[in-house]
Design an enzyme around this catalytic site. Structure first.
Site, PDB file in Angstrom:
ATOM      1  N   ASP A  57      17.821   0.818  15.342  1.00 64.25           N
ATOM      2  CA  ASP A  57      18.688  -0.195  15.958  1.00 64.25           C
ATOM      3  C   ASP A  57      17.962  -1.535  16.084  1.00 64.25           C
ATOM      4  O   ASP A  57      16.901  -1.628  16.687  1.00 64.25           O
ATOM      5  CB  ASP A  57      19.152   0.276  17.345  1.00 64.25           C
ATOM      6  N   SER A 104      26.474  -2.888  18.040  1.00 61.56           N
ATOM      7  CA  SER A 104      26.147  -1.531  17.568  1.00 61.56           C
ATOM      8  C   SER A 104      27.370  -0.643  17.495  1.00 61.56           C
ATOM      9  O   SER A 104      27.413   0.277  16.679  1.00 61.56           O
ATOM     10  CB  SER A 104      25.124  -0.887  18.489  1.00 61.56           C
ATOM     11  N   GLU A 279      18.351   8.194  16.443  1.00 60.56           N
ATOM     12  CA  GLU A 279      18.283   6.746  16.618  1.00 60.56           C
ATOM     13  C   GLU A 279      16.982   6.309  17.283  1.00 60.56           C
ATOM     14  O   GLU A 279      16.649   6.791  18.369  1.00 60.56           O
ATOM     15  CB  GLU A 279      19.441   6.223  17.492  1.00 60.56           C
ATOM     16  N   ASP A 326      21.283  -0.954  12.032  1.00 58.30           N
ATOM     17  CA  ASP A 326      22.696  -1.300  12.253  1.00 58.30           C
ATOM     18  C   ASP A 326      22.947  -2.808  12.218  1.00 58.30           C
ATOM     19  O   ASP A 326      24.051  -3.260  11.929  1.00 58.30           O
ATOM     20  CB  ASP A 326      23.221  -0.693  13.562  1.00 58.30           C
ATOM     21  N   HIS A 327      21.922  -3.579  12.492  1.00 62.78           N
ATOM     22  CA  HIS A 327      21.983  -5.045  12.448  1.00 62.78           C
ATOM     23  C   HIS A 327      20.594  -5.561  12.767  1.00 62.78           C
ATOM     24  O   HIS A 327      19.755  -4.801  13.249  1.00 62.78           O
ATOM     25  CB  HIS A 327      22.967  -5.608  13.504  1.00 62.78           C
TER      26      HIS A 327
HETATM   27 ZN    ZN Z   1      22.422  -2.097  17.554  1.00 60.24          ZN
HETATM   28 MG    MG Z   2      21.660   1.605  19.651  1.00 64.69          MG
HETATM   29 ZN    ZN Z   3      21.380  -5.131  20.670  1.00 65.79          ZN
END
Ligand code: ZN
Ligand code: MG
Ligand code: ZN
Length: 515
Positions: A57, A104, A279, A326-327
């Site tokens: 993440d 997210s 994650e 995710d980004h």
């Molecule tokens: Zn995220």
């Molecule tokens: Mg997350």
């Molecule tokens: Zn964030």
């Protein structure tokens, strides 16, 4: 550009990533992404037994460069992540249905359903239309499932594999939806959404999970000792500690690598294989706070976890491992200093003087009094001596809520102000401090890393992909077919307006999405 053009452009761009499953689509603007998706789905000929999805993440390419430098220079070896990316890595676009910058919830929904949605929502369109997730399909096949994270287990990234909610903050509800779904493994933090005396409705979710056959684990020791085939492990009230605090400040909880390893041991007993999401959830949080040492140590913990996952694939060849961020978050970058940048690595070496997260430092600052105490505590945990005017900036952010930098970009306070004075943005001699600077405390729009490894790995080979394509890769791996309904950006905006949600959010309160 006129507003209508913006919407139209957004419609085409938004549909492009989602349109790959529509042969002969009238959306000609989607051709490259659709073609890319077809080629990405051409690789897998038969179903694999297991799918592991590993989410980093908020990891940026600069985070990769920082951690790679540290691993080579200080640990004497490259990251395991290097082996993964060199073997089958590429770049991924992350924009959501209605924003160039995703959160997210929308990002994780994109890979778990193949559709872009509105930020903050999870596997739902604004009119309530539900989307089917890859875990829904895997469960229908009789496969086992698991979610493992360093955040609250009900947080957006893991939750979007199962839950459907209009607001990602409905985490009490998500704990109930998990129970109804009955995944075999849930490991993370977030006891506050399970405890009767903390939840809004007074339900004792730990007792309800136990009644449903789960072994409820609350400590790292219990995680080691269990031999149950269905486990709920919740190792903290909120997110699990940053790795730098876990290893250097005695904060509790099991490391992510150990949770992943235990999850694989439980799921390996599944008769028809499994789908597991893991994650590394706090790289994002450290980046939001502009905490470079916190980010590095969570990157290293994530790498130890990747080692566990890749070893599993090596010894269980009928397994596909996907990895993606995710980004990107915060836009931190290591910049060159000194003659011909000769000072850059030397300056960065001072990262080893840091022994605590910004959260830990700021908790101590809040309990202290006076400027001398601020300077002393910051020096203890970073090796950096703030000038009096820099200490004043931190004090103002702490007590007067005055921010040294743009409050829209740097909404995560007082942490962003601490980062501002500690690193490049706060001035001082570069060689005395880390040569890292952040452009914000928010998510950013940049391309992120994606990779595939093991059985049926898509032929990435440096390709640029869209985040919705990962759903198709997992469908192929499971030997499934499914198409979720497509929504255009324009229709999504109309739906939001009809339910009273503001079409323009520029006036909304400034905050950072920790996910
Ligand atoms: Zn995220
Ligand atoms: Mg997350
Ligand atoms: Zn964030």
């Amino acid at each position: 550009m006129r507003r209508r053009d913006v919407i139209r452009t957004g419609l085409l761009a938004g549909a492009a990533g989602a349109a790959g499953l529509l042969p002969g689509s009238a959306l000609t603007g989607s051709a490259p992404a659709a073609a890319a998706q077809r080629s990405g789905r051409a690789g897998a000929a038969r179903a694999v037994r297991n799918v592991i999805f590993y989410a980093y993440d908020g990891m940026t390419w600069e985070d990769v460069a920082l951690a790679q430098w540290y691993a080579r220079r200080r640990l004497g070896r490259p990251l395991t992540l290097q082996r993964l990316l060199y073997g089958g890595g590429g770049n991924m676009e992350t924009y959501s249905l209605t924003s160039v910058v995703t959160d997210s919830a929308a990002a994780s929904s994109a890979w778990s359903t193949g559709r872009k949605i509105v930020n903050g929502m999870m596997n739902l369109y604004p009119d309530g239309t539900p989307l089917t997730t890859i875990l829904d399909l895997a469960r229908a096949q009789g496969r086992a499932s698991g979610l493992v994270t360093t955040t609250r287990i009900t947080h957006a990234t893991p939750a979007a594999w199962i839950a459907r909610v209009k607001n990602r903050e409905e985490e009490d509800d998500i704990a109930e939806q998990y129970l109804a779904f009955r995944p075999d493994v849930l490991l993370g933090g977030g006891a506050r959404h399970f405890l009767a005396n903390v939840r809004g409705d007074g339900r004792d979710m730990f007792a309800e999970y136990a009644r449903a056959g789960y072994a409820v684990l609350r400590t790292a020791d219990e995680l080691e000792r269990t031999n149950a085939s269905r486990v709920l492990g919740v190792f903290g009230n909120d997110h699990l500690p940053f790795e730098i605090d876990r290893t250097q400040q005695g904060a509790g909880g099991p490391p992510l690598a150990r949770m992943a390893d235990r999850a694989l041991e439980v799921l390996s007993g599944a008769e028809r294989g499994f789908v597991l999401q893991v994650e590394a959830g706090r790289i994002d949080h450290a980046n939001h706070k502009n905490d470079v040492a916190g980010t590095l140590h969570d990157m290293l913990a994530a790498d130890a976890t990747l080692d566990v996952l890749m070893r599993y694939v090596d010894t269980h060849p009928d397994t596909l491992l996907l990895m993606a961020s995710d980004h990107a978050t915060a836009g931190g970058a290591v910049y060159g200093v000194g003659t011909f940048y000769r000072g850059a690595s030397r300056a960065l070496q001072r990262i080893d003087d840091h022994d605590a997260s910004f959260d830990h430092i700021i908790a101590r600052l809040r309990a202290a009094d006076g400027r001398a105490a601020v300077i002393d505590i910051v020096r203890q945990h970073t090796g950096i001596t703030l000038a009096p005017n820099q200490a004043e900036i931190v004090e103002r952010a702490l007590y007067d809520r005055l921010r040294a930098a743009n409050p829209v970009a740097y909404a995560d306070q007082p942490h962003n102000s601490l980062g501002h004075v500690l690193y490049g943005g706060g001035g001082g001699r570069h060689i005395d401090r880390l040569n890292v600077n952040y452009v914000s405390g928010q998510h950013t729009a940049g391309l992120v890393a994606v990779a595939a490894y093991g059985s049926g790995a898509a032929t990435l080979r440096g390709r640029l992909v869209d985040n919705t394509e990962l759903f198709g890769w997992m469908l192929d791996a499971l030997g499934e077919h499914h198409e979720n309904p497509i929504l255009s950006e324009r229709d999504a905006l109309d739906m939001l307006e009809s339910v009273g949600a503001s079409r323009e959010s520029a006036d909304a309160p400034v905050y950072a999405l920790h996910g």
